[in-house]
Design a protein around this motif. Structure first.
Motif, mmCIF file in Angstrom:
data_model
loop_
_atom_site.group_PDB
_atom_site.id
_atom_site.type_symbol
_atom_site.label_atom_id
_atom_site.label_comp_id
_atom_site.label_asym_id
_atom_site.label_seq_id
_atom_site.Cartn_x
_atom_site.Cartn_y
_atom_site.Cartn_z
ATOM 1 N N ASP A 320 0.841 -1.203 0.000
ATOM 2 C CA ASP A 320 0.000 0.000 0.000
ATOM 3 C C ASP A 320 0.878 1.255 0.000
ATOM 4 O OD1 ASP A 320 -2.337 -1.441 0.069
ATOM 5 O OD2 ASP A 320 -2.410 -1.491 2.263
ATOM 6 N N THR A 321 0.364 2.305 -0.587
ATOM 7 C CA THR A 321 1.069 3.583 -0.585
ATOM 8 C C THR A 321 0.054 4.718 -0.516
ATOM 9 O OG1 THR A 321 2.566 5.028 -1.821
ATOM 10 C CG2 THR A 321 1.109 3.622 -3.118
ATOM 11 N N ASP A 322 0.474 5.817 0.090
ATOM 12 C CA ASP A 322 -0.378 6.995 0.171
ATOM 13 C C ASP A 322 -0.073 7.989 -0.944
ATOM 14 O OD1 ASP A 322 -1.617 6.042 2.454
ATOM 15 O OD2 ASP A 322 -0.092 6.924 3.772
ATOM 16 N N VAL A 323 0.857 7.652 -1.810
ATOM 17 C CA VAL A 323 1.227 8.571 -2.887
ATOM 18 C C VAL A 323 0.046 8.736 -3.840
ATOM 19 C CG1 VAL A 323 2.788 8.976 -4.822
ATOM 20 C CG2 VAL A 323 3.652 7.913 -2.715
ATOM 21 N N GLU A 324 -0.350 9.979 -4.040
ATOM 22 C CA GLU A 324 -1.493 10.248 -4.905
ATOM 23 C C GLU A 324 -1.212 9.758 -6.322
ATOM 24 O OE1 GLU A 324 -4.285 14.035 -6.313
ATOM 25 O OE2 GLU A 324 -2.645 14.327 -4.889
ATOM 26 N N GLY A 325 -2.164 9.097 -6.893
ATOM 27 C CA GLY A 325 -2.012 8.562 -8.240
ATOM 28 C C GLY A 325 -1.446 7.167 -8.288
ATOM 29 N N LEU A 326 -0.941 6.671 -7.148
ATOM 30 C CA LEU A 326 -0.396 5.311 -7.094
ATOM 31 C C LEU A 326 -1.139 4.416 -6.115
ATOM 32 C CD1 LEU A 326 3.476 5.959 -7.145
ATOM 33 C CD2 LEU A 326 1.975 5.358 -9.055
ATOM 34 N N ALA A 327 -2.053 4.999 -5.356
ATOM 35 C CA ALA A 327 -2.734 4.236 -4.308
ATOM 36 C C ALA A 327 -3.461 3.020 -4.868
ATOM 37 C CB ALA A 327 -3.710 5.140 -3.568
ATOM 38 N N TYR A 328 -3.940 3.114 -6.111
ATOM 39 C CA TYR A 328 -4.688 1.986 -6.701
ATOM 40 C C TYR A 328 -3.834 0.720 -6.804
ATOM 41 C CZ TYR A 328 -2.217 2.627 -11.144
ATOM 42 O OH TYR A 328 -1.251 2.709 -12.112
ATOM 43 N N LEU A 329 -2.508 0.888 -6.873
ATOM 44 C CA LEU A 329 -1.640 -0.272 -6.984
ATOM 45 C C LEU A 329 -1.644 -1.118 -5.717
ATOM 46 C CD1 LEU A 329 1.435 1.310 -8.809
ATOM 47 C CD2 LEU A 329 -0.261 -0.257 -9.772
ATOM 48 N N GLY A 330 -1.940 -0.516 -4.606
ATOM 49 C CA GLY A 330 -1.947 -1.253 -3.343
ATOM 50 C C GLY A 330 -3.036 -2.295 -3.247
ATOM 51 N N ASP A 331 -4.006 -2.255 -4.133
ATOM 52 C CA ASP A 331 -5.059 -3.267 -4.155
ATOM 53 C C ASP A 331 -4.755 -4.389 -5.132
ATOM 54 O OD1 ASP A 331 -6.642 -1.887 -2.321
ATOM 55 O OD2 ASP A 331 -7.483 -0.608 -3.909
ATOM 56 N N ALA A 332 -3.551 -4.374 -5.700
ATOM 57 C CA ALA A 332 -3.218 -5.347 -6.743
ATOM 58 C C ALA A 332 -1.964 -6.121 -6.365
ATOM 59 C CB ALA A 332 -3.012 -4.633 -8.073
ATOM 60 N N THR A 333 -1.632 -7.098 -7.230
ATOM 61 C CA THR A 333 -0.397 -7.869 -7.083
ATOM 62 C C THR A 333 0.436 -7.666 -8.350
ATOM 63 O OG1 THR A 333 -1.245 -9.867 -8.154
ATOM 64 C CG2 THR A 333 -1.661 -9.614 -5.772
ATOM 65 N N LEU A 334 1.703 -8.055 -8.261
ATOM 66 C CA LEU A 334 2.546 -7.969 -9.449
ATOM 67 C C LEU A 334 1.995 -8.844 -10.566
ATOM 68 C CD1 LEU A 334 6.162 -7.975 -7.958
ATOM 69 C CD2 LEU A 334 4.912 -6.037 -8.932
ATOM 70 N N GLY A 335 1.484 -10.021 -10.204
ATOM 71 C CA GLY A 335 0.915 -10.912 -11.208
ATOM 72 C C GLY A 335 -0.307 -10.324 -11.882
ATOM 73 N N GLU A 336 -1.149 -9.654 -11.098
ATOM 74 C CA GLU A 336 -2.327 -9.011 -11.685
ATOM 75 C C GLU A 336 -1.921 -7.872 -12.617
ATOM 76 O OE1 GLU A 336 -5.465 -9.867 -8.017
ATOM 77 O OE2 GLU A 336 -4.314 -7.991 -8.093
ATOM 78 N N LEU A 337 -0.876 -7.144 -12.235
ATOM 79 C CA LEU A 337 -0.385 -6.080 -13.098
ATOM 80 C C LEU A 337 0.182 -6.655 -14.394
ATOM 81 C CD1 LEU A 337 0.309 -3.144 -13.681
ATOM 82 C CD2 LEU A 337 2.382 -3.419 -12.278
ATOM 83 N N LEU A 338 0.935 -7.759 -14.290
ATOM 84 C CA LEU A 338 1.498 -8.386 -15.484
ATOM 85 C C LEU A 338 0.390 -8.878 -16.415
ATOM 86 C CD1 LEU A 338 4.232 -9.160 -16.797
ATOM 87 C CD2 LEU A 338 3.990 -11.405 -15.709
#
Length: 428
Positions: A320-338
């Motif tokens: 998880d991250t609080d960085v604006e514009g990147l927070a959505y990545l915290g709900d995912a996995t590397l495999g899901e991104l790939l």
């Protein structure tokens, strides 16, 4: 292996293949399969390659190298004598397999200097035992072991033909020796000792690789609609006939990057004849979406893109991250991104009417790599039949070998004379 050719159909892609054309092509596939099956049954040169899942003995390989005690393996070979083995160990996640397959002196020195020679086995592979690059590198490796005070004879396994300098050396030094299978060109030999020795030395399950290949072999049939391997080979040929002269091969797994290199040799050396053959291009997903994809999507419509992925894998959550514009990545996995990157690339190509084919394997593991190796060999053999070329020969490669031998003093050859007669037009 599963193949989805939907994005290679004429309604989606240009060039593309209509469903009516596929039906007509299937009749060609049926005839080609009869030839292939007969060749397999009679162990005809080349076709015998497709029997390796049955004729290779994993236990025999493991017994032969049982006394080779090592934590790492250095394969000395070139082309098919190295690429298959590297493909297998990469798919198995084995980091301690190294390959010396080029005669670049600086690279050879760096590699040998980096290895812990007392714990590294040497796997030297050459059918003839006379391959110049392989023998030169082996002599360099042997000298490095001797200079380090390490007994190379206790750590060397040889895979070669029945006769030749390597066979003689193995006999004289009582080295573990394995056979290059008869009737099998080097680029089709991954499912034999040629491709399985390093994995066996390092304790991996060679039988599981062969089991995956046997499962793929069981799918061979007289119709492209029932056989994923034939579907791939047939569609590749159909697209080439329509102008897709490049095959961009893009695996979405780091462990399959060497597989793309293996595919490139298989496809180029087998099918590049008589003014035919797709040029293989290698890329890696998702890395090369940021480079080569620009060409594949917006360039000429003269290629097919092969997208390869595993449907199951070990995964890792993105923190998880609080960085604006990147927070959505915290709900995912590397495999899901790939996977998202894979599907986005596929859709992007289709939207631009660039033909692409999806290939999936369940996992990148021993069975999965065995399945892929066999399936693409079968696809290549079928493609050669449909194209009417001599799939199992490599006359252009032999020309270069003869030229190099002549230049090094092994006797004057016509090819060496051609090299010396090079037309020069220098600009300095």
């Amino acid at each position: 292996m599963h193949v989805d050719i939907g994005n290679a159909l004429a309604e989606v892609a240009t060039p593309g293949v209509s469903e009516a054309a596929l039906e007509r092509l299937d009749a060609e596939v049926a005839d080609a399969h009869e030839t292939i099956a007969a060749g397999m049954s009679n162990a005809v040169f080349g076709y015998a390659s497709l029997n390796l899942p049955e004729t290779t003995s994993a236990s025999g390989i493991e017994r032969a190298v049982a006394d080779v005690d090592a934590d790492a393996v250095l394969t000395v070979g070139i082309g098919g004598s190295a690429l298959g083995a590297r493909t297998v160990t990469a798919a198995l996640g084995e980091p301690e397999h190294y390959v010396l397959d080029n005669v670049d002196p600086e690279h050879a020195t760096r590699l040998l200097d980096s290895l812990d020679l007392p714990r590294t086995a040497v796997n030297v592979v050459s059918r003839s035992g006379t391959t110049a690059e392989t023998l030169a590198n082996f002599l360099v490796v042997r000298e490095a072991y001797e200079d380090a005070g390490v007994d190379w004879t206790e750590r060397t396994a040889v895979t070669t033909g029945e006769t030749g300098p390597l066979a003689d050396l193995a006999d004289a030094e009582d080295l573990p020796t394995l056979a290059v299978p008869e009737g099998v060109p080097g680029r089709f030999s991954a499912l034999s000792a040629v491709g399985l020795v390093p994995a066996a030395i390092l304790g991996h399950d060679a039988e599981a690789v062969l089991a995956g290949a046997r499962e793929a072999r069981d799918t061979l049939s007289g119709s492209l609609f029932d056989c994923p391997a034939y579907a791939y080979g047939a569609v590749a040929v159909a697209l080439e006939r329509r102008g897709a002269h490049t095959n961009a091969f893009v695996p979405y797994a780091e462990a399959l990057e060497p597989f793309a290199e293996w595919f490139a040799q298989l496809w180029a050396e087998s099918l590049g004849k008589e003014g035919q053959g797709q040029t293989p291009a290698r890329a890696l997903g998702a890395t090369d979406q940021h480079s080569q994809l620009q060409l594949y999507r917006a360039g000429r419509h003269d290629k097919v893109v092969t997208l390869l992925r595993a449907t199951e894998r070990d995964d890792r959550a993105i923190p998880d991250t609080d960085v604006e514009g990147l927070a959505y990545l915290g709900d995912a996995t590397l495999g899901e991104l790939l996977d998202a990157e894979f599907e986005a690339t596929e859709a992007s190509l289709a939207a631009a009417r660039q033909p692409n084919v999806r290939v999936e394997v369940e996992r990148v593991d021993a069975r999965g790599v065995g399945d892929l190796l066999f399936s693409f060999e079968a696809a290549c053999v079928l493609a050669g039949e449909l194209m009417g070329v001599e799939t199992f020969t490599q006359p252009a490669v032999e020309w270069g070998k003869n030229a190099a031998r002549g230049l090094l003093g092994a006797g004057e050859t016509e090819e060496a004379a051609a090299v010396r007669g090079k037309r020069e037009y220098r600009i300095e």
